[in-house]
Design a protein around this motif. Structure first.
Motif, PDB file in Angstrom:
ATOM      1  N   GLU A  51     -21.398   9.475  -0.041  1.00 28.35           N
ATOM      2  CA  GLU A  51     -20.538  10.471  -1.341  1.00 28.35           C
ATOM      3  C   GLU A  51     -20.289  11.536  -1.873  1.00 28.35           C
ATOM      4  O   GLU A  51     -21.713  12.325  -1.323  1.00 28.35           O
ATOM      5  CB  GLU A  51     -21.185   9.110  -1.790  1.00 28.35           C
ATOM      6  CG  GLU A  51     -20.170   9.147  -3.468  1.00 28.35           C
ATOM      7  CD  GLU A  51     -20.602   7.805  -4.618  1.00 28.35           C
ATOM      8  OE1 GLU A  51     -22.045   8.202  -4.928  1.00 28.35           O
ATOM      9  OE2 GLU A  51     -19.879   7.874  -5.783  1.00 28.35           O
ATOM     10  N   GLU A  52     -20.071  12.263  -2.165  1.00 27.10           N
ATOM     11  CA  GLU A  52     -19.692  13.506  -2.365  1.00 27.10           C
ATOM     12  C   GLU A  52     -19.092  14.469  -1.239  1.00 27.10           C
ATOM     13  O   GLU A  52     -19.101  15.943  -1.459  1.00 27.10           O
ATOM     14  CB  GLU A  52     -20.223  13.900  -3.082  1.00 27.10           C
ATOM     15  CG  GLU A  52     -20.175  13.030  -4.804  1.00 27.10           C
ATOM     16  CD  GLU A  52     -21.602  13.909  -6.123  1.00 27.10           C
ATOM     17  OE1 GLU A  52     -21.948  14.625  -5.660  1.00 27.10           O
ATOM     18  OE2 GLU A  52     -21.651  12.870  -6.820  1.00 27.10           O
ATOM     19  N   SER A  87     -15.379   4.619  -4.461  1.00 26.95           N
ATOM     20  CA  SER A  87     -14.157   3.659  -4.200  1.00 26.95           C
ATOM     21  C   SER A  87     -13.219   3.672  -3.086  1.00 26.95           C
ATOM     22  O   SER A  87     -12.152   3.189  -3.074  1.00 26.95           O
ATOM     23  CB  SER A  87     -13.979   3.633  -5.821  1.00 26.95           C
ATOM     24  OG  SER A  87     -13.367   5.158  -5.758  1.00 26.95           O
ATOM     25  N   ASP A  88     -13.323   5.068  -3.010  1.00 30.08           N
ATOM     26  CA  ASP A  88     -13.015   5.425  -1.415  1.00 30.08           C
ATOM     27  C   ASP A  88     -12.879   4.603  -0.040  1.00 30.08           C
ATOM     28  O   ASP A  88     -12.162   4.183   1.222  1.00 30.08           O
ATOM     29  CB  ASP A  88     -12.972   6.864  -1.569  1.00 30.08           C
ATOM     30  CG  ASP A  88     -12.051   7.313  -2.496  1.00 30.08           C
ATOM     31  OD1 ASP A  88     -12.816   8.642  -2.463  1.00 30.08           O
ATOM     32  OD2 ASP A  88     -11.130   7.018  -2.723  1.00 30.08           O
ATOM     33  N   ASN A 125      -4.829  10.197  -5.436  1.00 29.03           N
ATOM     34  CA  ASN A 125      -6.458  10.421  -5.182  1.00 29.03           C
ATOM     35  C   ASN A 125      -7.269  10.674  -5.015  1.00 29.03           C
ATOM     36  O   ASN A 125      -8.630  11.139  -4.078  1.00 29.03           O
ATOM     37  CB  ASN A 125      -7.086   8.147  -4.674  1.00 29.03           C
ATOM     38  CG  ASN A 125      -6.277   7.451  -5.430  1.00 29.03           C
ATOM     39  OD1 ASN A 125      -6.517   7.422  -7.077  1.00 29.03           O
ATOM     40  ND2 ASN A 125      -6.646   5.961  -4.754  1.00 29.03           N
ATOM     41  N   HIS A 175     -15.520   9.678  -2.946  1.00 30.14           N
ATOM     42  CA  HIS A 175     -16.233   8.197  -4.028  1.00 30.14           C
ATOM     43  C   HIS A 175     -16.548   6.815  -3.331  1.00 30.14           C
ATOM     44  O   HIS A 175     -16.070   6.719  -2.304  1.00 30.14           O
ATOM     45  CB  HIS A 175     -15.703   8.290  -4.944  1.00 30.14           C
ATOM     46  CG  HIS A 175     -15.212   9.084  -5.774  1.00 30.14           C
ATOM     47  ND1 HIS A 175     -16.366  10.458  -6.226  1.00 30.14           N
ATOM     48  CD2 HIS A 175     -13.933   9.800  -5.680  1.00 30.14           C
ATOM     49  CE1 HIS A 175     -15.845  11.328  -7.278  1.00 30.14           C
ATOM     50  NE2 HIS A 175     -14.637  10.978  -6.517  1.00 30.14           N
ATOM     51  N   SER A 193     -13.988  14.996  -1.250  1.00 31.30           N
ATOM     52  CA  SER A 193     -15.488  14.928  -2.259  1.00 31.30           C
ATOM     53  C   SER A 193     -14.588  13.212  -2.555  1.00 31.30           C
ATOM     54  O   SER A 193     -14.229  13.527  -3.326  1.00 31.30           O
ATOM     55  CB  SER A 193     -15.778  15.610  -3.800  1.00 31.30           C
ATOM     56  OG  SER A 193     -17.049  15.427  -4.162  1.00 31.30           O
TER      57      SER A 193
END
Lengths: 114, 114
Positions: free
Chosen positions: A15-16, A84-85, A61, A82, A80
């Motif tokens: 993440e990120e 949710s991606d 997005n 998330h 970056s």
């Protein structure tokens, strides 16, 4: 005839972190290019498309893709990611000279880890 | 507004049985596409309608597959004498105009042939 190659079947990323999903295509004619996303148990959703003009295309997005005609590529990027991606991403191509067929790649599974 | 809907969402058929899959496109959309998506693969084009006219059926894998859109709205994909290799998710997509640039996908019908 056209074909699409997605070079990675799975891409794990934290993440990120930034991510790039690679797509190369082959075509004897000029094409339109697309990226679709498929979340679990949902239909495909258009992320972005290249029809003409600027080779850098921004989508939903926070995703963007760059059309490179000389390398016949249309890689998808996000600076970056998330959680949710996490989803399946499909690159697709269609002739812009009047054809109806859209040719999809086999997909890249993006898995975002916490 | 309502998106593309498909029914049934799941279908189990015995080998040799006939099946019919329904697609309700977004109201007013001129173009309608059917795709077949095998497990772990991208969608593969089957056929394309512009209103009620079937302009391209080159992707239908055999003469057991038949599609219609008699009134230019709802479409049905029929598979006769189903075989195990027909097991896949069948996707329907519609597009507003003849340019077909943005396709809106339904959730798909998952067909399992035993």
């Amino acid at each position: 005839a056209q074909s699409v190659t997605q070079l990675d079947s799975q891409v794990p990323v934290f993440e990120e972190a930034p991510v790039e999903l690679r797509c190369n295509y082959s075509s004897s004619v000029s094409v339109y290019l697309f990226w679709y996303v498929q979340y679990p148990n949902q239909g495909l959703q258009l992320l972005l498309k290249y029809l003409s003009g600027s080779t850098l295309v921004k989508g939903i997005n926070g995703f963007e893709a760059e059309f490179n005609k000389s390398q016949t590529s249309f890689h998808l990027r996000k600076p970056s990611v998330h959680i949710s991606d996490t989803a399946e991403y499909f690159c697709a191509v269609r002739s812009n000279t009047g054809g109806f067929k859209t040719i999809f790649g086999a997909g890249t599974r993006l898995f975002v880890k916490a | 507004g309502a998106g593309v809907s498909q029914s049934p969402r799941y279908k189990v058929a015995k080998r040799g049985q006939d099946v019919a899959l329904r697609c309700d496109p977004i109201s007013g959309h001129v173009s309608l596409f059917w795709y077949q998506q095998a497990l772990g693969q991208g969608p593969e084009f089957l056929t394309y309608f512009q209103n009620e006219a079937q302009l391209d059926k080159s992707g239908l894998p055999s003469d057991r597959f038949f599609a219609e859109r008699p009134e230019g709205s709802v479409s049905t994909l029929k598979i006769q004498r189903t075989q195990q290799e027909d097991s896949a998710v069948y996707l329907c997509a519609s597009s507003m105009d003849r340019g077909q640039e943005t396709q809106y996908f339904g959730p798909g019908t998952r067909l399992l042939v035993l």
